[in-house]
Design an enzyme around this catalytic site. Structure first.
Site, short mmCIF file in Angstrom:
data_model
loop_
_atom_site.label_atom_id
_atom_site.label_comp_id
_atom_site.label_asym_id
_atom_site.label_seq_id
_atom_site.Cartn_x
_atom_site.Cartn_y
_atom_site.Cartn_z
N ARG A 129 69.10 8.76 32.85
CA ARG A 129 68.42 9.35 34.12
C ARG A 129 68.10 8.02 34.87
NH1 ARG A 129 67.04 12.33 30.33
NH2 ARG A 129 66.96 15.16 30.82
N LYS A 151 72.75 1.76 48.40
CA LYS A 151 74.16 2.58 48.51
C LYS A 151 74.87 2.44 47.40
CE LYS A 151 73.57 4.05 53.78
NZ LYS A 151 74.46 4.15 54.71
N GLU A 193 82.76 -7.14 58.65
CA GLU A 193 81.48 -6.87 58.72
C GLU A 193 80.47 -7.81 59.00
OE1 GLU A 193 80.44 -3.49 57.96
OE2 GLU A 193 82.41 -3.36 56.72
N LYS A 235 70.89 -7.80 57.00
CA LYS A 235 70.82 -6.90 56.05
C LYS A 235 69.59 -6.13 55.32
CE LYS A 235 73.44 -3.35 53.82
NZ LYS A 235 74.86 -2.38 53.65
N GLU A 245 67.90 5.48 55.95
CA GLU A 245 68.76 5.53 57.42
C GLU A 245 67.83 6.18 57.61
OE1 GLU A 245 73.00 4.83 56.82
OE2 GLU A 245 73.23 6.09 58.15
N ARG A 249 68.67 1.65 59.96
CA ARG A 249 70.06 1.54 59.50
C ARG A 249 71.70 2.25 60.08
NH1 ARG A 249 70.23 1.05 52.80
NH2 ARG A 249 72.38 0.67 52.29
N ASN A 253 76.61 1.03 60.88
CA ASN A 253 77.32 1.94 61.27
C ASN A 253 78.25 1.30 62.62
OD1 ASN A 253 76.99 3.62 58.88
ND2 ASN A 253 75.81 5.39 59.62
N HIS A 256 82.02 2.49 63.33
CA HIS A 256 82.44 3.55 61.87
C HIS A 256 82.80 4.27 62.06
CE1 HIS A 256 80.84 0.10 59.63
NE2 HIS A 256 80.93 0.46 58.37
N HIS A 260 85.89 5.12 60.85
CA HIS A 260 86.76 6.33 59.58
C HIS A 260 87.55 7.37 59.89
CE1 HIS A 260 85.26 9.82 57.33
NE2 HIS A 260 85.36 8.40 56.75
N HIS A 274 89.22 -1.06 55.65
CA HIS A 274 88.37 -0.61 55.84
C HIS A 274 87.80 -1.51 56.58
CE1 HIS A 274 83.59 0.98 55.79
NE2 HIS A 274 83.73 -0.20 55.78
P1 NAD Z 1 87.87 -3.66 46.88
O1 NAD Z 1 86.59 -4.00 45.86
O2 NAD Z 1 88.55 -2.41 46.17
O3 NAD Z 1 88.31 -4.63 46.69
C1 NAD Z 1 89.90 -5.06 47.28
C2 NAD Z 1 90.65 -5.72 46.29
O4 NAD Z 1 90.62 -7.27 46.12
C3 NAD Z 1 90.56 -5.19 45.07
O5 NAD Z 1 91.73 -4.59 44.97
C4 NAD Z 1 89.69 -6.64 44.06
O6 NAD Z 1 90.50 -6.16 42.54
C5 NAD Z 1 90.38 -7.13 45.12
N1 NAD Z 1 89.62 -8.63 44.35
C6 NAD Z 1 88.30 -7.91 44.58
N2 NAD Z 1 87.49 -9.96 44.04
C7 NAD Z 1 88.15 -10.25 44.45
C8 NAD Z 1 88.71 -12.15 44.31
N3 NAD Z 1 87.26 -13.07 44.73
N4 NAD Z 1 89.43 -12.52 43.95
C9 NAD Z 1 90.98 -11.63 44.14
N5 NAD Z 1 90.91 -10.15 44.21
C10 NAD Z 1 89.45 -9.72 44.15
O7 NAD Z 1 87.19 -3.04 48.35
P2 NAD Z 1 86.03 -3.72 49.36
O8 NAD Z 1 86.36 -4.34 50.27
O9 NAD Z 1 85.03 -4.96 48.47
O10 NAD Z 1 85.06 -2.54 49.66
C11 NAD Z 1 85.79 -1.19 49.89
C12 NAD Z 1 84.75 -0.41 49.21
O11 NAD Z 1 83.65 -0.46 49.66
C13 NAD Z 1 84.74 1.11 49.99
O12 NAD Z 1 84.96 2.22 48.95
C14 NAD Z 1 83.55 1.44 50.36
O13 NAD Z 1 83.67 2.90 50.93
C15 NAD Z 1 82.79 1.04 50.16
N6 NAD Z 1 80.95 -0.35 51.01
C16 NAD Z 1 79.95 0.80 50.44
C17 NAD Z 1 79.29 0.30 50.84
C18 NAD Z 1 77.56 0.50 50.77
O14 NAD Z 1 76.77 0.29 51.43
N7 NAD Z 1 77.81 0.61 49.71
C19 NAD Z 1 79.45 -0.27 52.09
C20 NAD Z 1 80.44 -0.78 52.87
C21 NAD Z 1 82.09 -0.47 52.52
N1 GLY Z 2 77.13 -0.43 54.93
C1 GLY Z 2 76.00 0.35 55.48
C2 GLY Z 2 74.86 0.45 55.15
O1 GLY Z 2 74.19 -0.50 53.92
O2 GLY Z 2 73.74 1.21 55.58
#
Ligand code: NAD
Ligand code: GLY
Length: 375
Positions: A129, A151, A193, A235, A245, A249, A253, A256, A260, A274
Site C-alpha cells: 500500500r 508521475k 525536453e 518543473k 495537473e 502543469r 505537454n 506532446h 504522441h 519520445h
Molecule cells: P529509457 O529509460 O528507456 O532510457 C533510454 C535508454 O538509455 C535505455 O536503453 C537505457 O538502458 C539507456 N540508459 C539509461 N541511462 C543510461 C546511461 N547513463 N548510459 C547509457 N545508457 C543509458 O528512456 P528515457 O528517455 O529516459 O525515458 C522515457 C520514458 O520516460 C518513457 O517511458 C516516458 O513515458 C517516460 N516519461 C515519464 C515522465 C514522467 O513525468 N513520469 C516524463 C517524461 C517521460
Molecule cells: N512530463 C509531464 C509532467 O510531468 O507533467
C-alpha cells in the site's frame, strides 16, 4: 583539478509541504549517495531497481557509495526498454521486491532512465500500500523531467502511461557524470525536453540555449549543470503549484499532442524516441500558433533552427517514414488529453509564452499537419 571537479552540486527543492523533496544535481553524486540517502532510512538497507544496461555501467559506483555509509543494497534488474513498463514487467518486479522482503518502512531506489523511474515509482506506490522511493535518473530526459513530479506508471495495450499513480519520490539524485555513457541520440532526445522549458515559460533560458546548447550536448559540465538545474527549477515550480495537473502543469505537454501522434504512428518504436517526437511536436505547436495569428513567425523559425542544430527531427523527412494527415489526426483523437471530445493543445504567443487552448479550428490543424508531412 578536472573540469568536472570544478562544478559543485546544487539543490532544487520541490515545495510540496510534507511530501516535498530535494533534487540534488551535480557530478559525483552516485559515489556520495549514502550521505544523501542515509537520513531517509529507518534500517540501513535498500533495494536498487535498474535496467541491465544502466546496471552494467553505474550500479557498482552507487552500491559503493551506499556501502560507505553502511547501507546494504540488494538489486533487481529488468531488461532495458519500454517493454519493462508493462503489467508483466510490474508483476515480475513486485514479485522480486516481495521476495527480498521489502517492508512498509523501506525505501527503494530507481537507477535508470524514465522507464525505470516510472516502473519503480509505480511499484513503490502499490507495494504494501505504498513504500517510499528515491529517483536516481541516468538519462538527460529523466534528470530534467520524468524523475521530478511524481508521475509514475506503466503502458497498456490501449496506450502509453495509461495506468499509474501520483507518487512523489523522497529524493532525486541527478548525477551528471552518468550522462557521459549515454548514447548521443538519447542525449539529444533529452535535450528536446530541456528546450521545452525555455519555450514554455522562460525566453531568457531559451536565449541561453541558443548560445550554449552545443556545450550541453558536448557535456561540458558547467553547461549541463545550468541546463539541468534550470529545467528542474521550472518543473519543481510548476509541480508545487499544480501537482495533479489541474491547470498549469499541462503546459509541460508542449509538443506532446503532436509528438504522441507521431510516436503512435511509428508504433512507439526506436524509429522515433519520445524526445525526438516532442521536438517535432514543439515545431508543429509553434507553426500552428503562427497559422492562428497568435505567434510571430520569427519565433517559430528560431524554434525550428535551434532544434535542427541539435540534430533533432523538425520535418516529416527528418523522421524518415511516410506520414499521413488522416492517420496523425486519428491518433490525436485517441490522445488521453481529449477532454469532453475536445483536444487540448499547448500553443504559444511566442518563445517562453505557452498557454492552453481547447479552441483550435480543424482546418488550421489539418493545414499545419499537411505542411509538416509534405516538408
Ligand atoms: P529509457 O529509460 O528507456 O532510457 C533510454 C535508454 O538509455 C535505455 O536503453 C537505457 O538502458 C539507456 N540508459 C539509461 N541511462 C543510461 C546511461 N547513463 N548510459 C547509457 N545508457 C543509458 O528512456 P528515457 O528517455 O529516459 O525515458 C522515457 C520514458 O520516460 C518513457 O517511458 C516516458 O513515458 C517516460 N516519461 C515519464 C515522465 C514522467 O513525468 N513520469 C516524463 C517524461 C517521460
Ligand atoms: N512530463 C509531464 C509532467 O510531468 O507533467
Amino acid at each position: 583539478m578536472t573540469a568536472i571537479a570544478a562544478v559543485s552540486q546544487e539543490i532544487v527543492r520541490v515545495g510540496l509541504g510534507a511530501r516535498g523533496y530535494d533534487i540534488i544535481v551535480g557530478p559525483g553524486i552516485l559515489k556520495d549517495a549514502g550521505r544523501y540517502v542515509a537520513p531517509l532510512l529507518t534500517q540501513r538497507r535498500t533495494v536498487i531497481v535498474s535496467d541491465e544496461t544502466v546496471a552494467r555501467l553505474h550500479l557498482d559506483v552507487l552500491i559503493a557509495g551506499l556501502r560507505r555509509e553502511g547501507i546494504a543494497a540488494e538489486t533487481v534488474t529488468v531488461p532495458p526498454g519500454e517493454g519493462s513498463k508493462s503489467f508483466a514487467g510490474l508483476e515480475t518486479l513486485i514479485d522480486r521486491l516481495l521476495s527480498l522482503a521489502v517492508e512498509r518502512g523501506d525505501v527503494i531506489m530507481a537507477l535508470g532512465g524514465g522507464v525505470i523511474g516510472d516502473l519503480t515509482g509505480f511499484a513503490a506506490s502499490i507495494l504494501r500500500r505504498g513504500v517510499d522511493f528515491i529517483q536516481v535518473p541516468t538519462t538527460l530526459l529523466a534528470q530534467v523531467d520524468s524523475s521530478v513530479g511524481g508521475k509514475t506508471g506503466i503502458n497498456t495495450r490501449h496506450g502509453k502511461n495509461l495506468v499509474g499513480a501520483f507518487h512523489q519520490p523522497r529524493l532525486v539524485l541527478a548525477d551528471i557524470d552518468a550522462l557521459t555513457t549515454l548514447p548521443a541520440r538519447e542525449l539529444r532526445a533529452g535535450y528536446a525536453e530541456v528546450v521545452k522549458y525555455g519555450l514554455l515559460g522562460d525566453a531568457v533560458f531559451f536565449n541561453w540555449l541558443e548560445a550554449h546548447g552545443q556545450k550541453v550536448l558536448a557535456l561540458e559540465p558547467a553547461a549541463v549543470m545550468r541546463a539541468v538545474v534550470a529545467s528542474c527549477r521550472m518543473k519543481a515550480d510548476i509541480v508545487a503549484e499544480d501537482e495533479r495537473e489541474a491547470g498549469r502543469r499541462a503546459l509541460l505537454n508542449l509538443g506532446h499532442t503532436f509528438g504522441h501522434a507521431l510516436e503512435a504512428e511509428l508504433g512507439f518504436s526506436d524509429r522515433l524516441l519520445h524526445g525526438e517526437a516532442v521536438a517535432a511536436g514543439m515545431v508543429l505547436a509553434f507553426e500552428l500558433s503562427v497559422r492562428l495569428g497568435l505567434c510571430p513567425a520569427s519565433d517559430a523559425t528560431r524554434v525550428r533552427q535551434h532544434l535542427q542544430a541539435a540534430a533533432l527531427p523538425v520535418t516529416a523527412s527528418d523522421i524518415g517514414a511516410p506520414l499521413g494527415v488522416d492517420a496523425l489526426r486519428r491518433h490525436m483523437d485517441q490522445d488521453k488529453k481529449v477532454a469532453g471530445g475536445r483536444l487540448t493543445f499547448v500553443l504559444a504567443h511566442g518563445i517562453g509564452r505557452a498557454f492552453l487552448s481547447r479552441d483550435v479550428p480543424e482546418d488550421a490543424l489539418r493545414q499545419t499537419l499537411t505542411a509538416f508531412v509534405e516538408a
